[in-house]
Design an enzyme around this catalytic site. Sequence first.
Site, PDB file in Angstrom:
ATOM      1  N   GLY A 204     -42.031  -5.562 -76.368  1.00 55.17           N
ATOM      2  CA  GLY A 204     -41.305  -5.829 -74.788  1.00 55.17           C
ATOM      3  C   GLY A 204     -40.821  -7.407 -74.633  1.00 55.17           C
ATOM      4  O   GLY A 204     -40.731  -7.954 -73.608  1.00 55.17           O
TER       5      GLY A 204
ATOM      6  N   GLU B  53     -46.229  -5.876 -81.503  1.00 61.35           N
ATOM      7  CA  GLU B  53     -44.747  -4.609 -82.085  1.00 61.35           C
ATOM      8  C   GLU B  53     -43.530  -4.602 -81.101  1.00 61.35           C
ATOM      9  O   GLU B  53     -43.034  -3.929 -80.436  1.00 61.35           O
ATOM     10  CB  GLU B  53     -45.439  -2.984 -81.832  1.00 61.35           C
ATOM     11  CG  GLU B  53     -46.016  -2.755 -80.397  1.00 61.35           C
ATOM     12  CD  GLU B  53     -46.709  -1.270 -80.881  1.00 61.35           C
ATOM     13  OE1 GLU B  53     -46.720  -0.478 -81.531  1.00 61.35           O
ATOM     14  OE2 GLU B  53     -46.242  -0.403 -79.534  1.00 61.35           O
TER      15      GLU B  53
ATOM     16  N   GLY C 114     -39.792  -4.632 -80.838  1.00 62.29           N
ATOM     17  CA  GLY C 114     -38.112  -4.235 -81.292  1.00 62.29           C
ATOM     18  C   GLY C 114     -36.724  -4.430 -80.786  1.00 62.29           C
ATOM     19  O   GLY C 114     -36.727  -5.480 -81.636  1.00 62.29           O
ATOM     20  N   ARG C 115     -36.676  -4.688 -79.651  1.00 60.73           N
ATOM     21  CA  ARG C 115     -34.920  -5.238 -79.543  1.00 60.73           C
ATOM     22  C   ARG C 115     -35.328  -6.837 -79.747  1.00 60.73           C
ATOM     23  O   ARG C 115     -33.897  -7.337 -80.468  1.00 60.73           O
ATOM     24  CB  ARG C 115     -35.159  -5.272 -77.697  1.00 60.73           C
ATOM     25  CG  ARG C 115     -33.373  -5.740 -77.276  1.00 60.73           C
ATOM     26  CD  ARG C 115     -33.778  -5.292 -76.091  1.00 60.73           C
ATOM     27  NE  ARG C 115     -33.977  -4.572 -75.169  1.00 60.73           N
ATOM     28  CZ  ARG C 115     -33.466  -4.185 -74.783  1.00 60.73           C
ATOM     29  NH1 ARG C 115     -31.354  -3.712 -75.301  1.00 60.73           N
ATOM     30  NH2 ARG C 115     -33.277  -2.336 -74.341  1.00 60.73           N
TER      31      ARG C 115
ATOM     32  N   CYS D 253     -13.398   9.486 -71.321  1.00 61.33           N
ATOM     33  CA  CYS D 253     -12.415   9.514 -70.127  1.00 61.33           C
ATOM     34  C   CYS D 253     -13.449  10.148 -68.829  1.00 61.33           C
ATOM     35  O   CYS D 253     -12.994  10.830 -68.331  1.00 61.33           O
ATOM     36  CB  CYS D 253     -11.835  11.117 -70.372  1.00 61.33           C
ATOM     37  SG  CYS D 253     -10.457  11.340 -71.465  1.00 61.33           S
TER      38      CYS D 253
ATOM     39  N   TYR E 197     -31.380  -0.571 -80.320  1.00 61.25           N
ATOM     40  CA  TYR E 197     -31.044   0.292 -78.734  1.00 61.25           C
ATOM     41  C   TYR E 197     -29.707   0.453 -78.482  1.00 61.25           C
ATOM     42  O   TYR E 197     -29.072   0.436 -77.088  1.00 61.25           O
ATOM     43  CB  TYR E 197     -31.669   0.024 -77.697  1.00 61.25           C
ATOM     44  CG  TYR E 197     -33.093  -0.230 -77.502  1.00 61.25           C
ATOM     45  CD1 TYR E 197     -34.481   1.036 -78.316  1.00 61.25           C
ATOM     46  CD2 TYR E 197     -33.496  -1.488 -77.366  1.00 61.25           C
ATOM     47  CE1 TYR E 197     -35.797   0.446 -78.075  1.00 61.25           C
ATOM     48  CE2 TYR E 197     -35.422  -1.834 -77.839  1.00 61.25           C
ATOM     49  CZ  TYR E 197     -35.839  -0.077 -78.303  1.00 61.25           C
ATOM     50  OH  TYR E 197     -36.806  -0.802 -77.735  1.00 61.25           O
TER      51      TYR E 197
HETATM   52  C1  LIG Z   1     -45.145   1.858 -77.304  1.00 61.59           C
HETATM   53  C2  LIG Z   1     -43.418   0.591 -77.262  1.00 61.59           C
HETATM   54  N1  LIG Z   1     -43.796  -0.013 -78.450  1.00 61.59           N
HETATM   55  C3  LIG Z   1     -42.694  -0.948 -78.666  1.00 61.59           C
HETATM   56  C4  LIG Z   1     -41.589  -0.924 -78.350  1.00 61.59           C
HETATM   57  C5  LIG Z   1     -40.278  -1.720 -78.160  1.00 61.59           C
HETATM   58  O1  LIG Z   1     -40.351  -2.772 -77.202  1.00 61.59           O
HETATM   59  P1  LIG Z   1     -38.883  -3.541 -77.476  1.00 61.59           P
HETATM   60  O2  LIG Z   1     -37.815  -2.805 -78.323  1.00 61.59           O
HETATM   61  O3  LIG Z   1     -38.502  -4.028 -75.829  1.00 61.59           O
HETATM   62  O4  LIG Z   1     -39.925  -5.328 -77.706  1.00 61.59           O
HETATM   63  C6  LIG Z   1     -41.024   0.170 -76.934  1.00 61.59           C
HETATM   64  C7  LIG Z   1     -40.167   0.133 -76.212  1.00 61.59           C
HETATM   65  O5  LIG Z   1     -40.288   1.070 -76.211  1.00 61.59           O
HETATM   66  C8  LIG Z   1     -42.648   0.787 -77.272  1.00 61.59           C
HETATM   67  O6  LIG Z   1     -42.268   1.839 -75.970  1.00 61.59           O
END
Ligand SMILES: Cc1ncc(COP(=O)(O)O)c(C=O)c1O
Length: 397
Positions: free
Chosen positions: A232, A268, A270-271, A345, A374
């Site tokens: 997050g 953990e 991601g983005r 379209c 994403y």
């Molecule tokens: C369980 C869990 N962990 C980690 C993430 C990664 O979140 P972010 O990409 O916002 O860091 C998500 C994203 O939805 C998630 O659902």
Amino acid sequence: MTTTIPAIPVTEAVTRAALEVSGPAYLYDLAHLDAHVAAIRARTTGLELLHAVKANPDPGLLKVIARHADGLEVASGGELAHVREHVPGALLAFGGPGKTDAELAAAVAAGVHRYHVESFSELRRLNRAAAEAGVVASVLLRVNISTGDTGGGVLTMGGVPSPFGMDPVEADACVAALPDLPAIDVVGVHAHLASGLDAEACAAQGGAILLWATEFARRHRLGLREVNVGGGMSVEYGRPAELFDWQKYSRQLLSLVPQGFDGVVRVEPGRAVSAYSGWYASRVLDLKRSHGEWFAVCAGGTHHLRTPAAKGHDQPLVVVPVESWTEPWPRRATEEAVTFVGQLCTPKDVLARRIEAGPVRVGDVVLFAMAGAYAYNISHSDFLMHPRPEVRHVGAR
Ligand SMILES: Cc1ncc(COP(=O)(O)O)c(C=O)c1O
């Protein structure tokens, strides 16, 4: 209203590849990613770092990230098989709601390191799968708890009614049932409650999760060995230069570890790991003035890059001038604000609205930045049956 998007440095390798490709393409800058994840790693001493594969499962990216991270978080049987194939040996955590029995059996067979269990029923099904395989599954109970004001995370998944994780009473029930679940070893707690938090808010939220987990373990006399406080970490698409402050985050989070907990603190994201290393390259196919407003129709669109439509922002972009022009008629150009759209379209196929991007001409390359998370993997690529984008790795490492 028009927006001026701050210039983002584009490497020569990315520009060269953008000029070479014949159609829309994703360009992943692996050298940039390598340096970026190394910097995150250096600023997060004291934390265990997993990477959430759902942000971008591209094998080239995953291989670079896995060199720096402690492991990868997968959230489906598909991601599990994909990661096992492309990054064999990576330590895996298996999360996600709605795991099927087949996925649980596959995870047990693959030797998943940690299971993020989302409900009591899932815990029982995992117990059965692990018992059948003759192993004990190491589990983190994923909880949905309220941590108070998280500082305006843009995507809230916890502390409110949601299908993610379990309410505290259900977590209590899981622990109470452990004597009947011999193939389960609960080693900790997991929570991912919101996305889009700045360092301070993210650390405060993590601290609240740690406090809750420590109290939960004390109440149940459970040996708490690990807490995963989720991802997050914010990515500011409107302010690309404002990177998440990993050092401030980890310092503040570690300062909030409650007395009585000396286990592993895991994150953990991601983005914030992969977003900055991906570019979506396109060309201006047509430029038109409609009822007073300029539109650049670009090759591809939101069916390749859904992020701006999904999040409701203008995707940062850079226009790369292309000088060659072979058509006999004059080339259309404008210096006014332009709305960049795709070929679909639908009026929803907008990548960036009313942007002052300098001169824009038909045939110029448009590089949409921050397209490494994403982006392609959440896009509806088959809509309208346009060709899929090419994927290239540049600055290879
Ligand atoms: C369980 C869990 N962990 C980690 C993430 C990664 O979140 P972010 O990409 O916002 O860091 C998500 C994203 O939805 C998630 O659902």
